[in-house]
Design a protein around this motif. Structure first.
Motif, mmCIF file in Angstrom:
data_model
loop_
_atom_site.group_PDB
_atom_site.id
_atom_site.type_symbol
_atom_site.label_atom_id
_atom_site.label_comp_id
_atom_site.label_asym_id
_atom_site.label_seq_id
_atom_site.Cartn_x
_atom_site.Cartn_y
_atom_site.Cartn_z
ATOM 1 N N VAL A 11 43.898 -4.324 74.962
ATOM 2 C CA VAL A 11 44.245 -5.254 73.878
ATOM 3 C C VAL A 11 43.620 -4.798 72.566
ATOM 4 N N LYS A 12 42.370 -4.354 72.618
ATOM 5 C CA LYS A 12 41.710 -3.875 71.400
ATOM 6 C C LYS A 12 42.415 -2.646 70.838
ATOM 7 N N ASN A 13 42.996 -1.834 71.721
ATOM 8 C CA ASN A 13 43.754 -0.679 71.257
ATOM 9 C C ASN A 13 44.971 -1.118 70.453
ATOM 10 N N ILE A 14 45.603 -2.218 70.867
ATOM 11 C CA ILE A 14 46.727 -2.773 70.099
ATOM 12 C C ILE A 14 46.244 -3.227 68.731
ATOM 13 N N PHE A 15 45.076 -3.857 68.681
ATOM 14 C CA PHE A 15 44.509 -4.301 67.405
ATOM 15 C C PHE A 15 44.242 -3.113 66.483
ATOM 16 N N ARG A 16 43.710 -2.032 67.046
ATOM 17 C CA ARG A 16 43.431 -0.843 66.230
ATOM 18 C C ARG A 16 44.727 -0.233 65.701
ATOM 19 N N TYR A 17 45.755 -0.250 66.513
ATOM 20 C CA TYR A 17 47.069 0.236 66.068
ATOM 21 C C TYR A 17 47.600 -0.633 64.932
ATOM 22 N N LEU A 18 47.423 -1.944 65.046
ATOM 23 C CA LEU A 18 47.887 -2.858 63.998
ATOM 24 C C LEU A 18 47.103 -2.667 62.704
ATOM 25 N N LYS A 19 45.828 -2.332 62.829
ATOM 26 C CA LYS A 19 45.023 -2.068 61.638
ATOM 27 C C LYS A 19 45.611 -0.901 60.851
ATOM 28 N N ARG A 20 46.102 0.095 61.556
ATOM 29 C CA ARG A 20 46.662 1.290 60.912
ATOM 30 C C ARG A 20 48.088 1.064 60.410
ATOM 31 N N THR A 21 48.786 0.078 60.989
ATOM 32 C CA THR A 21 50.211 -0.103 60.675
ATOM 33 C C THR A 21 50.525 -1.530 60.233
ATOM 34 N N SER A 22 49.595 -2.185 59.565
ATOM 35 C CA SER A 22 49.769 -3.605 59.229
ATOM 36 C C SER A 22 50.953 -3.873 58.312
ATOM 37 N N SER A 23 51.398 -2.873 57.556
ATOM 38 C CA SER A 23 52.484 -3.086 56.601
ATOM 39 C C SER A 23 53.867 -2.813 57.203
ATOM 40 N N LEU A 24 53.928 -2.373 58.460
ATOM 41 C CA LEU A 24 55.230 -2.113 59.081
ATOM 42 C C LEU A 24 56.027 -3.408 59.212
ATOM 43 N N GLY A 25 57.352 -3.292 59.140
ATOM 44 C CA GLY A 25 58.188 -4.470 59.267
ATOM 45 C C GLY A 25 59.627 -4.097 59.551
ATOM 46 N N LEU A 26 60.511 -5.039 59.339
ATOM 47 C CA LEU A 26 61.937 -4.864 59.602
ATOM 48 C C LEU A 26 62.709 -4.796 58.292
ATOM 49 N N TRP A 27 63.588 -3.817 58.187
ATOM 50 C CA TRP A 27 64.382 -3.607 56.971
ATOM 51 C C TRP A 27 65.838 -3.942 57.262
ATOM 52 N N TYR A 28 66.390 -4.862 56.481
ATOM 53 C CA TYR A 28 67.787 -5.264 56.629
ATOM 54 C C TYR A 28 68.539 -4.909 55.349
ATOM 55 N N PRO A 29 69.203 -3.752 55.316
ATOM 56 C CA PRO A 29 69.887 -3.336 54.092
ATOM 57 C C PRO A 29 71.121 -4.176 53.812
ATOM 58 N N ALA A 30 71.423 -4.342 52.535
ATOM 59 C CA ALA A 30 72.631 -5.055 52.121
ATOM 60 C C ALA A 30 73.818 -4.088 52.117
ATOM 61 N N ASN A 31 74.993 -4.652 51.947
ATOM 62 C CA ASN A 31 76.219 -3.851 51.789
ATOM 63 C C ASN A 31 76.438 -2.886 52.951
ATOM 64 N N SER A 32 76.420 -3.404 54.151
ATOM 65 C CA SER A 32 76.716 -2.582 55.326
ATOM 66 C C SER A 32 77.771 -3.284 56.165
ATOM 67 N N GLY A 33 78.271 -2.606 57.195
ATOM 68 C CA GLY A 33 79.294 -3.188 58.048
ATOM 69 C C GLY A 33 78.731 -4.304 58.904
ATOM 70 N N PHE A 34 79.570 -4.806 59.801
ATOM 71 C CA PHE A 34 79.118 -5.926 60.621
ATOM 72 C C PHE A 34 79.704 -5.806 62.019
ATOM 73 N N PHE A 35 78.879 -5.393 62.982
ATOM 74 C CA PHE A 35 79.279 -5.359 64.381
ATOM 75 C C PHE A 35 78.028 -5.521 65.231
ATOM 76 N N VAL A 36 78.214 -5.951 66.452
ATOM 77 C CA VAL A 36 77.095 -6.218 67.351
ATOM 78 C C VAL A 36 77.093 -5.183 68.469
ATOM 79 N N GLN A 37 75.927 -4.694 68.801
ATOM 80 C CA GLN A 37 75.768 -3.814 69.957
ATOM 81 C C GLN A 37 74.427 -4.110 70.620
ATOM 82 N N ALA A 38 74.359 -3.879 71.918
ATOM 83 C CA ALA A 38 73.154 -4.220 72.669
ATOM 84 C C ALA A 38 72.755 -3.061 73.578
ATOM 85 N N PHE A 39 71.459 -2.973 73.858
ATOM 86 C CA PHE A 39 70.913 -1.925 74.723
ATOM 87 C C PHE A 39 69.998 -2.577 75.756
#
Length: 264
Positions: free
Chosen positions: A141-169
């Protein structure tokens, strides 16, 4: 089109017509004691940055807060939340960890998985040992915390003006849990390459073959896709054919010909 999202006493609302948004705000203020915060920047621990090119969502503020609370603010060089091939077992011969601390750390991480799919598996893996945590579990668990310390600014990017379809894995291991030999389900769903949903969960039964484990995860992923379909219909979008990608040829054959026999 106007969309209103309510979570307890927090509300997000928006419309394709700005006048509707203003009218709705005035209506709500006459009926309830509430304050309007203007354009959304922060909601339920999520930092939301909007621009003409798209929307970026992360949990940087929340991450830094709980890292400080747990005293994990030092420099970190950890590049992954959990090393490939890590196997955790009950390890009853190892020293016991502080159960309260362990559960508190896991709870904080579970809140973070709302915006960090990269830690979903490792957090859920460590979550299985809350009943009787040992020192190796706490170190994971502490290893996860250390990873988060290094990558705290990571997130999800949702660009505008793109197509629209659903796919799953979907994907699964075979008997990966050291507690009961149950397999782990993994799945993710995309809207035109934009990740909107993800799962990592231990299966409820013991699979006897890779085909069985993969078929179970495909069924689980399908139920999530059906839910997404119903949500999209509320927005006037009827997505009838949604591809589900699975890397098990045997599971795919079972899906096409679901004959019941001893292995299914």
């Amino acid at each position: 089109l106007m969309i209103v999202q309510i979570y307890v006493d927090d509300i997000i609302f928006g419309s394709t017509n700005p006048s509707l948004t203003a009218e709705f705000r005035k209506l709500m203020e006459t009926k309830f004691e509430m304050s309007s915060m203007g354009p959304i920047n922060f909601f339920l621990g999520l930092n939301i940055r909007r621009g003409p090119e798209g929307i970026f969502i992360n949990q940087e503020a929340y991450t830094k807060t709980f890292l400080t609370n747990f005293g994990m603010t030092g420099d970190s060089k950890v590049k992954v939340s959990m090393a490939f091939g890590t196997k955790l077992t009950p390890l009853l011969e190892k020293p016991a960890a502080d159960t309260t601390l362990y559960r508190h750390m896991i709870g904080s991480l579970m809140c973070l998985t709302a915006g960090r799919p990269d830690i979903m598996f490792s957090v859920c893996y460590c979550d299985r040992f809350q009943a009787n945590p040992r020192e190796p579990h706490l170190q994971a668990v502490k290893n996860i915390f250390r990873y988060l310390k290094r990558t705290s600014s990571l997130g999800l990017w949702y660009p505008a003006n793109s197509g629209f379809f659903v796919q799953a894995f979907s994907n699964a291991d075979l008997g990966g849990c050291g507690l009961d030999r149950k397999s782990t389900t993994g799945g993710c769903q995309f809207l035109d390459g934009k990740l909107v949903s993800w799962q990592s969960k231990k299966q409820t039964c013991v699979s006897l073959s890779t085909a069985e484990a993969e078929y179970i995860v495909a069924a689980s992923c399908t139920s999530q896709v059906v839910w997404i379909q119903s949500q999209l219909r509320d927005y006037g979008l009827n997505m009838k054919k949604i591809p589900l990608y699975c890397d098990s040829e045997s599971a795919i054959r079972i899906c096409h010909n679901p004959v019941q026999h001893s292995k299914t």
